[in-house]
Design a protein around this motif. Structure first.
Motif, PDB file in Angstrom:
ATOM      1  N   THR A  42       0.994  -0.994  -0.085  1.00 43.67           N
ATOM      2  CA  THR A  42      -0.030   0.035   0.067  1.00 43.67           C
ATOM      3  C   THR A  42       1.015   1.225   0.024  1.00 43.67           C
ATOM      4  OG1 THR A  42      -1.645  -1.253   1.155  1.00 43.67           O
ATOM      5  CG2 THR A  42      -2.009   1.454   1.107  1.00 43.67           C
ATOM      6  N   LEU A  63      -4.503  -3.101  -7.691  1.00 41.98           N
ATOM      7  CA  LEU A  63      -5.815  -3.523  -6.975  1.00 41.98           C
ATOM      8  C   LEU A  63      -6.599  -2.387  -6.570  1.00 41.98           C
ATOM      9  CD1 LEU A  63      -4.387  -5.858  -4.121  1.00 41.98           C
ATOM     10  CD2 LEU A  63      -5.295  -6.646  -6.417  1.00 41.98           C
ATOM     11  N   THR A  64      -6.183  -1.130  -6.177  1.00 37.63           N
ATOM     12  CA  THR A  64      -6.919   0.047  -5.971  1.00 37.63           C
ATOM     13  C   THR A  64      -5.754   1.191  -6.426  1.00 37.63           C
ATOM     14  OG1 THR A  64      -6.144   0.419  -3.843  1.00 37.63           O
ATOM     15  CG2 THR A  64      -8.112  -0.649  -4.197  1.00 37.63           C
ATOM     16  N   GLY A  65      -6.395   2.269  -7.009  1.00 38.21           N
ATOM     17  CA  GLY A  65      -5.562   3.268  -6.978  1.00 38.21           C
ATOM     18  C   GLY A  65      -4.974   3.400  -8.634  1.00 38.21           C
ATOM     19  N   ARG A  79      -3.384   1.370 -13.866  1.00 35.77           N
ATOM     20  CA  ARG A  79      -4.708   1.555 -13.291  1.00 35.77           C
ATOM     21  C   ARG A  79      -5.491   0.313 -12.524  1.00 35.77           C
ATOM     22  NH1 ARG A  79      -4.997   5.384 -17.580  1.00 35.77           N
ATOM     23  NH2 ARG A  79      -5.222   7.450 -16.651  1.00 35.77           N
ATOM     24  N   VAL A  80      -6.796   0.161 -11.980  1.00 33.56           N
ATOM     25  CA  VAL A  80      -7.137  -0.846 -11.366  1.00 33.56           C
ATOM     26  C   VAL A  80      -7.152  -2.103 -12.263  1.00 33.56           C
ATOM     27  CG1 VAL A  80      -9.229  -1.749 -10.229  1.00 33.56           C
ATOM     28  CG2 VAL A  80      -8.405   0.545  -9.716  1.00 33.56           C
ATOM     29  N   VAL A 102      -2.674   3.632  -3.191  1.00 33.22           N
ATOM     30  CA  VAL A 102      -2.795   2.571  -4.345  1.00 33.22           C
ATOM     31  C   VAL A 102      -2.332   1.396  -3.377  1.00 33.22           C
ATOM     32  CG1 VAL A 102      -0.407   3.092  -5.173  1.00 33.22           C
ATOM     33  CG2 VAL A 102      -1.978   2.142  -6.589  1.00 33.22           C
ATOM     34  N   SER A 103      -3.029   0.274  -3.812  1.00 32.63           N
ATOM     35  CA  SER A 103      -2.535  -1.069  -3.431  1.00 32.63           C
ATOM     36  C   SER A 103      -2.030  -2.179  -4.817  1.00 32.63           C
ATOM     37  CB  SER A 103      -3.748  -1.563  -2.880  1.00 32.63           C
ATOM     38  OG  SER A 103      -4.156  -1.058  -1.741  1.00 32.63           O
TER      39      SER A 103
END
Length: 111
Positions: A42, A63-65, A79-80, A102-103
């Motif tokens: 993260t 995964l995110t962000g 991106r995701v 961001v993960s």
């Protein structure tokens, strides 16, 4: 079967990673593995790694962000659900240039 709950995943502390929390989901201290280990990083806004290479290949999945991955050939924004593979010896830097965390899922061979 080895289950690792995300909220209980062990932290690890790689060199030259800044404003990041890194946890292992499988392999090393997270449990047995024969060929690879998996972790999640993260990265806080402004977080980054230095430009460096590894002797083994690495695979990243956002995964995110949004994550900027920079190599000697240039930079790309992931991106995701986007992913990238870095070859052994390929230098890379990760950067979170956004205003949100961001993960990133990381998979790489056991060494």
């Amino acid at each position: 079967m080895n289950v690792t709950r995300f909220d209980a995943a062990p932290d690890y502390f790689p060199d030259n990673h800044f404003l990041m929390r890194c946890v292992r989901l499988q392999g090393h201290e997270a449990g047995p593995a024969e060929s690879l280990w998996i972790g999640v990083s993260t990265i806080e806004p402004g977080g980054y790694t230095s430009l460096s290479a590894s002797a083994v290949e690495k695979h990243y999945v956002v995964l995110t962000g949004e994550l900027t991955v920079r190599t000697d050939e240039g930079a790309v924004l992931l991106r995701v659900n986007d992913s990238c593979r870095l070859a052994p010896g390929e230098r890379r830097a990760l950067q979170n240039l956004s205003s949100a965390p961001v993960s990133v899922l990381l998979a790489m061979p056991l060494v």
